[in-house]
Design a protein around this motif. Structure first.
Motif, PDB file in Angstrom:
ATOM      1  N   ILE A 102      36.001  40.048  45.306  1.00 49.64           N
ATOM      2  CA  ILE A 102      37.425  40.353  45.474  1.00 49.64           C
ATOM      3  C   ILE A 102      38.275  39.424  44.625  1.00 49.64           C
ATOM      4  CG2 ILE A 102      39.361  40.247  47.120  1.00 49.64           C
ATOM      5  CD1 ILE A 102      37.743  42.806  47.413  1.00 49.64           C
ATOM      6  N   PHE A 103      37.966  38.134  44.608  1.00 45.92           N
ATOM      7  CA  PHE A 103      38.817  37.176  43.909  1.00 45.92           C
ATOM      8  C   PHE A 103      38.518  37.040  42.421  1.00 45.92           C
ATOM      9  CE2 PHE A 103      39.120  35.387  48.342  1.00 45.92           C
ATOM     10  CZ  PHE A 103      40.407  35.846  48.554  1.00 45.92           C
ATOM     11  N   TYR A 104      37.280  37.355  41.990  1.00 45.50           N
ATOM     12  CA  TYR A 104      36.911  37.129  40.588  1.00 45.50           C
ATOM     13  C   TYR A 104      36.240  38.312  39.895  1.00 45.50           C
ATOM     14  CZ  TYR A 104      38.158  32.321  41.502  1.00 45.50           C
ATOM     15  OH  TYR A 104      38.856  31.195  41.834  1.00 45.50           O
ATOM     16  N   GLY A 105      35.928  39.374  40.598  1.00 44.68           N
ATOM     17  CA  GLY A 105      35.268  40.518  39.978  1.00 44.68           C
ATOM     18  C   GLY A 105      33.759  40.350  39.949  1.00 44.68           C
ATOM     19  N   LEU A 106      33.099  41.298  39.311  1.00 40.99           N
ATOM     20  CA  LEU A 106      31.637  41.275  39.208  1.00 40.99           C
ATOM     21  C   LEU A 106      31.223  40.867  37.805  1.00 40.99           C
ATOM     22  CD1 LEU A 106      30.361  44.565  40.897  1.00 40.99           C
ATOM     23  CD2 LEU A 106      30.106  42.238  41.724  1.00 40.99           C
ATOM     24  N   PRO A 107      30.322  39.902  37.688  1.00 39.62           N
ATOM     25  CA  PRO A 107      29.750  39.642  36.363  1.00 39.62           C
ATOM     26  C   PRO A 107      28.961  40.869  35.905  1.00 39.62           C
ATOM     27  CG  PRO A 107      29.140  37.919  37.939  1.00 39.62           C
ATOM     28  CD  PRO A 107      29.822  39.014  38.701  1.00 39.62           C
ATOM     29  N   SER A 108      28.863  41.079  34.625  1.00 44.02           N
ATOM     30  CA  SER A 108      28.144  42.245  34.084  1.00 44.02           C
ATOM     31  C   SER A 108      26.735  42.351  34.630  1.00 44.02           C
ATOM     32  CB  SER A 108      28.093  42.172  32.559  1.00 44.02           C
ATOM     33  OG  SER A 108      29.387  42.263  32.038  1.00 44.02           O
ATOM     34  N   SER A 109      26.074  41.217  34.818  1.00 41.39           N
ATOM     35  CA  SER A 109      24.688  41.242  35.282  1.00 41.39           C
ATOM     36  C   SER A 109      24.558  41.702  36.733  1.00 41.39           C
ATOM     37  CB  SER A 109      24.069  39.848  35.142  1.00 41.39           C
ATOM     38  OG  SER A 109      24.800  38.911  35.922  1.00 41.39           O
ATOM     39  N   ASP A 110      25.641  41.641  37.514  1.00 40.81           N
ATOM     40  CA  ASP A 110      25.585  42.008  38.934  1.00 40.81           C
ATOM     41  C   ASP A 110      26.123  43.407  39.233  1.00 40.81           C
ATOM     42  OD1 ASP A 110      24.427  39.640  39.636  1.00 40.81           O
ATOM     43  OD2 ASP A 110      26.285  38.698  40.324  1.00 40.81           O
ATOM     44  N   LYS A 111      26.637  44.112  38.241  1.00 39.77           N
ATOM     45  CA  LYS A 111      27.269  45.406  38.510  1.00 39.77           C
ATOM     46  C   LYS A 111      26.304  46.388  39.152  1.00 39.77           C
ATOM     47  CE  LYS A 111      31.349  45.295  35.861  1.00 39.77           C
ATOM     48  NZ  LYS A 111      31.825  44.765  34.695  1.00 39.77           N
TER      49      LYS A 111
END
Length: 146
Positions: free
Chosen positions: A46-55
């Motif tokens: 919620i506060f920082y988004g998802l890193p590409s590796s975790d999508k």
């Protein structure tokens, strides 16, 4: 910051979950694989988004998205509602695309107060790596006793 309410629409294996938190320390406990670490990852999402590796790890197979809200009170005493959603789609060329929406409202007036991916940096003044290394007490990976 005091998190008052966590509402998960879909995130990893968690769907339609609401947690009401109290001031002070909150302990989330449960059996292995019950979603405790996923809740911590959701807060960071919620506060920082998802890193590409975790999508692919956190986007629900059922909804092709991850979404939810956190209601929190910041040091200024105002109650905010942070919302984030990532939707996975496939374009005409068959490539995966991600659309993301991140906004923060005044929870009492519903007035939009911030729009953009870096909610945490805006409200807390720290980047994601500092947030992750100071906010959570988490399980230690790879530790041995003896």
């Amino acid at each position: 910051m005091i998190i008052e309410k966590i509402e998960i629409g879909s995130f990893g294996k968690l769907d339609i979950m609401t947690l009401e938190l109290s001031e002070g320390v909150n302990i989330i406990r449960g059996a292995n694989e019950s979603g405790k670490s996923t809740i911590c990852s959701f807060i960071c999402f919620i506060f920082y988004g998802l890193p590409s590796s975790d999508k692919t790890k956190y986007i629900s197979w059922n909804t092709s998205s991850c979404r939810g809200t956190i209601t929190f009170r910041n040091d200024d005493g105002i109650k905010y509602r942070a919302e984030r959603e990532v939707i996975c789609t496939t374009n005409a060329d068959g490539k995966t695309q991600y659309r993301e929406r991140a906004v923060v409202y005044n929870a009492e007036t519903n007035e939009l107060v911030f729009k953009g991916p870096q909610i945490g940096e805006h409200f807390f003044g720290v980047p994601e790596n500092v947030f992750n290394s100071t906010v959570y007490i988490r399980q230690l990976d790879g530790t041995k006793i003896g």
